[in-house]
Design a protein around this motif. Sequence first.
Motif, mmCIF file in Angstrom:
data_model
loop_
_atom_site.group_PDB
_atom_site.id
_atom_site.type_symbol
_atom_site.label_atom_id
_atom_site.label_comp_id
_atom_site.label_asym_id
_atom_site.label_seq_id
_atom_site.Cartn_x
_atom_site.Cartn_y
_atom_site.Cartn_z
ATOM 1 N N TYR A 1 0.754 -1.065 0.002
ATOM 2 C CA TYR A 1 -0.009 0.205 0.089
ATOM 3 C C TYR A 1 0.901 1.346 0.100
ATOM 4 C CZ TYR A 1 -3.884 -3.255 1.042
ATOM 5 O OH TYR A 1 -4.628 -4.271 0.685
ATOM 6 N N GLY A 2 2.004 1.121 0.905
ATOM 7 C CA GLY A 2 2.864 2.381 0.673
ATOM 8 C C GLY A 2 3.458 2.556 -0.751
ATOM 9 N N GLU A 3 3.701 1.511 -1.582
ATOM 10 C CA GLU A 3 4.449 1.531 -2.851
ATOM 11 C C GLU A 3 3.099 2.281 -3.651
ATOM 12 O OE1 GLU A 3 6.244 -1.795 -3.592
ATOM 13 O OE2 GLU A 3 8.130 -1.317 -2.816
ATOM 14 N N MET A 4 2.063 1.832 -3.516
ATOM 15 C CA MET A 4 1.075 2.369 -4.261
ATOM 16 C C MET A 4 0.710 3.638 -3.967
ATOM 17 S SD MET A 4 -2.889 0.447 -4.020
ATOM 18 C CE MET A 4 -2.619 -1.130 -3.808
ATOM 19 N N ALA A 5 0.664 4.339 -2.810
ATOM 20 C CA ALA A 5 0.674 5.579 -2.477
ATOM 21 C C ALA A 5 1.673 6.206 -3.100
ATOM 22 C CB ALA A 5 0.847 6.035 -1.116
ATOM 23 N N GLY A 6 3.023 5.718 -3.165
ATOM 24 C CA GLY A 6 4.113 6.355 -3.613
ATOM 25 C C GLY A 6 4.067 6.654 -4.935
ATOM 26 N N GLU A 7 3.455 5.782 -5.884
ATOM 27 C CA GLU A 7 3.282 5.759 -7.109
ATOM 28 C C GLU A 7 2.262 7.046 -7.507
ATOM 29 O OE1 GLU A 7 1.726 2.419 -10.179
ATOM 30 O OE2 GLU A 7 3.153 1.757 -8.870
ATOM 31 N N ILE A 8 1.369 7.248 -6.773
ATOM 32 C CA ILE A 8 0.255 8.162 -7.169
ATOM 33 C C ILE A 8 1.022 9.468 -6.829
ATOM 34 C CG2 ILE A 8 -1.655 9.428 -6.022
ATOM 35 C CD1 ILE A 8 -2.800 6.542 -5.188
ATOM 36 N N LEU A 9 1.823 9.612 -5.874
ATOM 37 C CA LEU A 9 2.623 10.796 -5.553
ATOM 38 C C LEU A 9 3.688 11.128 -6.631
ATOM 39 C CD1 LEU A 9 3.198 10.608 -1.726
ATOM 40 C CD2 LEU A 9 1.449 11.804 -2.934
ATOM 41 N N ALA A 10 4.335 9.836 -7.023
ATOM 42 C CA ALA A 10 5.199 10.344 -8.343
ATOM 43 C C ALA A 10 4.465 10.801 -9.558
ATOM 44 C CB ALA A 10 6.068 8.827 -8.504
ATOM 45 N N ASN A 11 3.418 10.033 -9.640
ATOM 46 C CA ASN A 11 2.610 10.695 -10.833
ATOM 47 C C ASN A 11 2.109 12.024 -10.761
ATOM 48 O OD1 ASN A 11 2.734 8.271 -12.185
ATOM 49 N ND2 ASN A 11 0.797 7.462 -11.245
ATOM 50 N N ASN A 12 2.046 12.559 -9.554
ATOM 51 C CA ASN A 12 1.790 13.911 -9.414
ATOM 52 C C ASN A 12 3.219 14.790 -8.966
ATOM 53 O OD1 ASN A 12 -1.314 14.437 -9.253
ATOM 54 N ND2 ASN A 12 -0.841 12.663 -8.548
ATOM 55 N N ASP A 13 4.158 14.148 -9.208
ATOM 56 C CA ASP A 13 5.589 14.886 -9.327
ATOM 57 C C ASP A 13 5.766 15.297 -7.802
ATOM 58 O OD1 ASP A 13 6.385 15.044 -11.707
ATOM 59 O OD2 ASP A 13 5.035 16.637 -12.406
ATOM 60 N N ILE A 14 5.305 14.527 -6.826
ATOM 61 C CA ILE A 14 5.880 14.816 -5.329
ATOM 62 C C ILE A 14 6.751 13.909 -4.687
ATOM 63 C CG2 ILE A 14 4.768 14.975 -3.045
ATOM 64 C CD1 ILE A 14 2.127 15.749 -3.929
ATOM 65 N N PRO A 15 7.954 14.364 -4.359
ATOM 66 C CA PRO A 15 8.920 13.406 -3.738
ATOM 67 C C PRO A 15 8.410 12.798 -2.578
ATOM 68 C CG PRO A 15 9.552 15.763 -3.567
ATOM 69 C CD PRO A 15 8.295 15.833 -4.256
ATOM 70 N N TYR A 16 9.000 11.679 -2.364
ATOM 71 C CA TYR A 16 8.740 10.849 -1.198
ATOM 72 C C TYR A 16 9.664 9.908 -0.871
ATOM 73 C CZ TYR A 16 7.721 6.706 -3.969
ATOM 74 O OH TYR A 16 7.565 5.718 -4.844
ATOM 75 N N PHE A 17 9.520 9.254 0.356
ATOM 76 C CA PHE A 17 10.302 8.000 0.681
ATOM 77 C C PHE A 17 9.374 7.351 1.780
ATOM 78 C CE2 PHE A 17 12.100 10.887 3.830
ATOM 79 C CZ PHE A 17 12.157 10.308 5.134
ATOM 80 N N LEU A 18 9.599 6.049 1.959
ATOM 81 C CA LEU A 18 8.846 5.153 2.705
ATOM 82 C C LEU A 18 9.791 4.432 3.931
ATOM 83 C CD1 LEU A 18 7.098 2.948 0.106
ATOM 84 C CD2 LEU A 18 6.106 4.621 1.329
ATOM 85 N N LYS A 19 9.188 4.499 4.905
ATOM 86 C CA LYS A 19 9.828 3.986 6.140
ATOM 87 C C LYS A 19 9.248 2.906 6.737
ATOM 88 C CE LYS A 19 12.746 6.167 9.740
ATOM 89 N NZ LYS A 19 12.827 7.079 10.670
ATOM 90 N N SER A 20 9.775 1.908 7.048
ATOM 91 C CA SER A 20 9.016 0.566 7.497
ATOM 92 C C SER A 20 9.499 0.743 9.155
ATOM 93 C CB SER A 20 9.686 -0.792 7.054
ATOM 94 O OG SER A 20 10.790 -0.596 7.188
ATOM 95 N N ASP A 21 8.517 -0.129 9.672
ATOM 96 C CA ASP A 21 8.794 0.056 11.397
ATOM 97 C C ASP A 21 9.892 -0.597 11.977
ATOM 98 O OD1 ASP A 21 7.843 -2.538 10.804
ATOM 99 O OD2 ASP A 21 6.621 -2.680 12.347
ATOM 100 N N PHE A 22 10.138 -0.238 12.912
ATOM 101 C CA PHE A 22 11.423 -0.681 13.654
ATOM 102 C C PHE A 22 11.454 -2.334 13.688
ATOM 103 C CE2 PHE A 22 8.440 -1.056 17.215
ATOM 104 C CZ PHE A 22 8.948 -2.050 17.736
#
Length: 115
Positions: free
Chosen positions: A56-77
């Motif tokens: 789901y995180g990567e799904m969200a990242g893809e949407i942001l990338a399509n809108n030119d928004i930089p992002y990064f994902l961080k998993s839990d500890f």
Amino acid sequence: MEKTDYRYCPKCNAEYEPHIAFCSDCNVTLVNEKPIDVPLDQIEWVEAGQFSGKVYGEMAGEILANNDIPYFLKSDFFSAAFNISPVNMPGAVVKLFVPENDKEHAEQLIMDITD
Ligand SMILES: [Zn+2]
């Protein structure tokens, strides 16, 4: 040829003609520099959402990338500590970070898939 100095909304990144002073959507003063051109170390990263699983995180990242928004994902500890990919761990929490300027826009875009 004369260069057109477009102006940009620091909140939603919208591009405006030079004679426009305000973003009508966000009601903020436009800037001359496109926010996305800000050097990376000046970006204030903030959390925009949490997801149960990397997919789901990567799904969200893809949407942001399509809108030119930089992002990064961080998993839990937990998964980080054991060096296990969160994709194999149902229930692992993945957090999505975006530049502070893009937070509101990002949250709107990923609203449907956040927890
Ligand atoms: Zn705006």
